[in-house]
Design a protein around this motif. Structure first.
Motif, PDB file in Angstrom:
ATOM      1  N   LEU A 125       9.869   1.291  -0.843  1.00  0.00           N
ATOM      2  CA  LEU A 125       8.607   2.049  -0.856  1.00  0.00           C
ATOM      3  C   LEU A 125       8.650   3.245  -1.797  1.00  0.00           C
ATOM      4  O   LEU A 125       7.653   3.575  -2.452  1.00  0.00           O
ATOM      5  N   LEU A 129       8.269   0.008  -5.678  1.00  0.00           N
ATOM      6  CA  LEU A 129       6.828  -0.250  -5.568  1.00  0.00           C
ATOM      7  C   LEU A 129       5.961   0.747  -6.349  1.00  0.00           C
ATOM      8  O   LEU A 129       5.004   0.332  -7.014  1.00  0.00           O
ATOM      9  N   PHE A 137      -1.599  -6.983  -2.194  1.00  0.00           N
ATOM     10  CA  PHE A 137      -0.537  -7.249  -1.224  1.00  0.00           C
ATOM     11  C   PHE A 137      -0.966  -8.454  -0.386  1.00  0.00           C
ATOM     12  O   PHE A 137      -2.058  -8.451   0.204  1.00  0.00           O
ATOM     13  N   LEU A 159       4.320  -2.398   8.545  1.00  0.00           N
ATOM     14  CA  LEU A 159       3.638  -2.672   7.284  1.00  0.00           C
ATOM     15  C   LEU A 159       2.333  -1.893   7.124  1.00  0.00           C
ATOM     16  O   LEU A 159       1.746  -1.895   6.047  1.00  0.00           O
ATOM     17  N   LEU A 162       1.676   0.431   4.104  1.00  0.00           N
ATOM     18  CA  LEU A 162       1.183  -0.001   2.791  1.00  0.00           C
ATOM     19  C   LEU A 162      -0.216   0.551   2.517  1.00  0.00           C
ATOM     20  O   LEU A 162      -0.531   0.965   1.404  1.00  0.00           O
TER      21      LEU A 162
END
Length: 712
Positions: A125, A129, A137, A159, A162
């Motif tokens: 992360l 990314l 995604f 998650l 995100l």
């Protein structure tokens, strides 16, 4: 390789070989293009992957795919590379150098899809990314995020970060099995922003559905032997609830000469990987497995699935049978069901952290297994999908059950329960009804009650089948927390007193049995000698070629072509690359890579010689798919100058008219002027020099072809 200005439809044809999208695929892709979050529910084999793979091909930026298993990632990456799509996966088994190369390619935009596990994604992360140009995604197997789902995984729970870190990047959650409660939980847990929800039909009409109730171990094994005999050379999975059963069934099948592997959580990672690889590569026909096997299986040619025991829920059952027939071809499923399964699963459900919900799910699974109506209607109804007619492809539709007044049978059974003080289990009840002289029966004096032997005319299997129905109809209940003893219900008392009629479904006593080799005493399975048709022999030849190519490349055969594609080749028998390229499921990359060999085999099998001009036809086919000259040269392992000469020939033969893709009017006029000033005898060098070396040889060749065509 990235296509600029290519449409979704063109990408579908070029890379995947399909002319039309399946239901909802085009709408999902359009929603992503507009920047919307999406929740996608499609059955296994329904085409979920296309929904995020096409956007990766037609958009700038990288699609990050979160996937739970290494095997599943590898399968999908291999399939994408085979289709000419740049994809990669980051996983724990790679070396540091391999990781660095993948990360560098991702940053440079040389990879269109990056597959990654949820754990690995979270660890990247703050590093990888943020350095990527992410366009989407895609969260695969999204039901894993929900505690209401059948395969909850805690790492999926995190998650939601995100959306916090990448609020402008659209997110797509995909799953094959999720009821309404799970769907809502997925949306909440991932923080999807007013998502577009697409629920495709859960119907898999190519799957036949068959249930057998009341078989004991010996009877189950006999039925499995017979079933596999009818599916010679076809891959299948047998699911068992316990590790010991997987090993027992595998051992029995191995003794019959059936190639079998075992897969369960008690094996080492290396053993599980070996078993899975053998199955994927068609080295073994059967895998006997617990539910731990399957999520990572993208094998399209699994032709059957057997459940040795009843699953704990319809979601589990639906996902597991969905591993058969992913290519859309007819495939069979068989479910064995017994009271023993109900007892064991009820114990598991009551001891779980969500006992009420799990018991409810188990009851719905029981209803499916015991139902006298079309099984597919029950299955689809569970997922909120109504159908207007029976399916015609389940055991109930093919052999409608015969119903009769079974009140006397119910009275015999319940009377025996009452006379023993409602203290007995189903097993003991059947022994009493059949007049068994087992020690337990005699010691407790059950041989002296009035109903002892009252049902000796029926087999053990028949009594078990009728007792299953009686329980489902509510005439008695099993007290799971009191040793599984039987207790008669108020409805049961009404039947006992003759106040209510009990309609039961006829249970046959017919069994499938194995033969024993008289000389060796070994069980055997007879394989009837059936003459194969010319088309079946052609399919075998194509399958052998596919297997050889797969072995040479070290990949599963279905990655090269699915069984359905081979069947299409048998039906249409393409004897030119043009016709081969039109077969559904064959994209440009596969035409270039495998077209010659498969067309050559088809021509040989049909007694035809190789067609002249095939090499030009192959170049033309790639041109029609909007490949550039450099891409054609790479795909066909040719030099660009050779590709230019092919195009020049195609122009002169009036087979290719889009020469303006490679030439400007100015370049043609310049070459025309140069031709007037040199003595052209077929040599290009004088023209090249007359043009001050400003137009390369390939374009000069094309310009001359256009001019010669115009002169004609």
């Amino acid at each position: 390789m990235t296509d600029k200005c290519i449409s979704a439809q063109e990408a579908l044809r070029k890379y995947f070989g399909y002319d039309t999208f399946r239901p909802y695929q085009a709408e999902i892709i359009e929603a992503v293009q507009e920047g919307h979050d999406c929740l996608v529910l499609m059955p296994t084999g329904g085409g979920k992957s296309i929904c995020f793979q096409i956007p990766a091909l037609i958009n700038q930026g990288l699609v990050v795919v979160v996937s739970p298993l290494l095997a599943l990632m590898k399968d999908q990456v291999d399939a994408l590379l085979e289709n000419g799509i740049q994809a990669a996966a980051l996983n724990s088994i790679q070396s540091e150098d391999e990781e660095l190369v993948i990360k560098m390619k991702a940053r440079q935009g040389d990879i269109r899809l990056l597959y990654i596990s949820p754990e690995r994604l979270l660890s990247e992360l703050d590093y990888l990314l943020p350095s990527l140009d992410i366009s989407l995604f895609a969260i695969d197997e999204a039901h894993c995020i929900s505690q209401w789902g059948h395969d909850f995984r805690p790492e999926y729970n995190k998650l939601s970060v995100l959306k916090e870190r990448f609020p402008t990047v659209p997110m797509m959650a995909l799953t094959a099995t999720a009821d309404k409660l799970t769907r809502n939980d997925i949306i909440t847990q991932l923080g999807l922003d007013s998502p577009r929800i697409f629920i495709s039909s859960f119907d898999r009409p190519n799957l036949s559905l068959h249930v057998i109730g009341g078989y004991n171990k010996k009877q189950k094994l006999a039925a499995i032997y017979s079933f596999i005999q009818r599916h010679a050379r076809q891959s299948g999975i047998i699911y068992c609830l316990s590790r010991s059963n997987t090993e027992m069934v595998a051992q029995e099948l191995s003794q019959l000469g059936i190639t079998t592997e075992v897969y369960h959580a008690g094996l080492s990672a290396q053993q599980r990987e070996k078993a899975q690889a053998a199955f994927l590569n068609d080295e073994v026909q059967v895998v006997c497995a617990t539910i731990a096997f399957g999520m990572g299986i993208d094998k399209s040619n699994v032709r059957w699935v057997i459940h040795y025991n009843m699953p704990k829920s319809i979601e589990c059952y639906y996902q597991e049978i969905g591993r058969a027939g992913r290519d859309g071809m007819p495939s069979d499923t068989l479910l064995f069901y017994s009271l023993g399964d109900v007892v064991m699963l009820s114990k598991f459900a009551r001891e779980s952290g969500q006992s009420q919900m799990n018991m409810e799910k188990l009851h719905r699974m029981q209803e499916y297994a015991e139902s006298p109506i079309c099984r597919r209607r029950i299955l689809l109804n569970y997922f909120g999908e109504e159908v207007e007619k029976d399916c015609g492809n389940c055991d109930i539709c093919k052999n409608p059950p015969q119903r009769f007044d079974g009140s006397v049978l119910v009275q015999k059974a319940l009377s025996a329960c009452i006379r023993t003080g409602e203290s007995i289990t189903v097993q003991v009840l059947i022994d009493i009804l059949r007049g068994s002289h087992k020690a337990e029966i005699l010691e407790k004096g059950y041989d002296r009650i009035k109903t002892f032997g009252a049902g000796e005319d029926l087999s053990f299997r028949q009594w078990q089948g009728y007792l299953l129905q009686m329980m489902q109809l509510g005439y008695f209940e099993l007290l799971y927390n009191e040793g599984n003893r039987i207790k008669v219900t108020p409805s049961g008392w009404k039947v006992l007193r003759g106040e209510q009629i009990a309609m039961l479904t006829f249970v046959s006593n017919e069994l499938i049995t194995e033969r024993k080799d008289k000389k060796k005493g070994k069980k055997t399975v007879d394989t009837p000698m059936v003459e194969r048709s010319p088309d079946e022999r052609l399919f075998d030849s194509l399958s052998m070629l596919r297997s050889r190519l797969a072995a040479e490349e070290g990949k599963p055969a279905y990655i090269i072509f699915t069984d359905k594609v081979l069947q299409e080749l048998v039906i249409h028998k393409p004897v030119s690359l043009f016709d081969f390229a039109r077969i559904s499921g064959i994209g440009v990359a596969k035409v270039s890579k495998y077209g010659k060999e498969f067309v050559g085999l088809l021509r040989k099998e049909l007694g035809l010689k190789r067609e002249k001009g095939d090499t030009y036809a192959e170049t033309l086919m790639l041109l029609m798919q909007n490949y550039s000259i450099e891409e054609i040269a790479s795909a066909r392992d040719l030099k660009p100058v050779t590709v230019y000469s092919h195009i020049a020939w195609l122009i002169k033969e009036k087979k290719f008219t889009e020469w303006h893709r490679f030439l400007t009017v100015y370049e043609i006029e310049a070459v025309a002027g140069a031709l007037k000033n040199v003595n052209y005898t077929g040599e290009l060098k004088p023209i090249y020099e007359a043009l001050n070396e400003e137009i390369d040889y390939g374009k000069i060749r094309l310009a001359i072809a256009v001019l010669e065509l115009e002169n004609e």
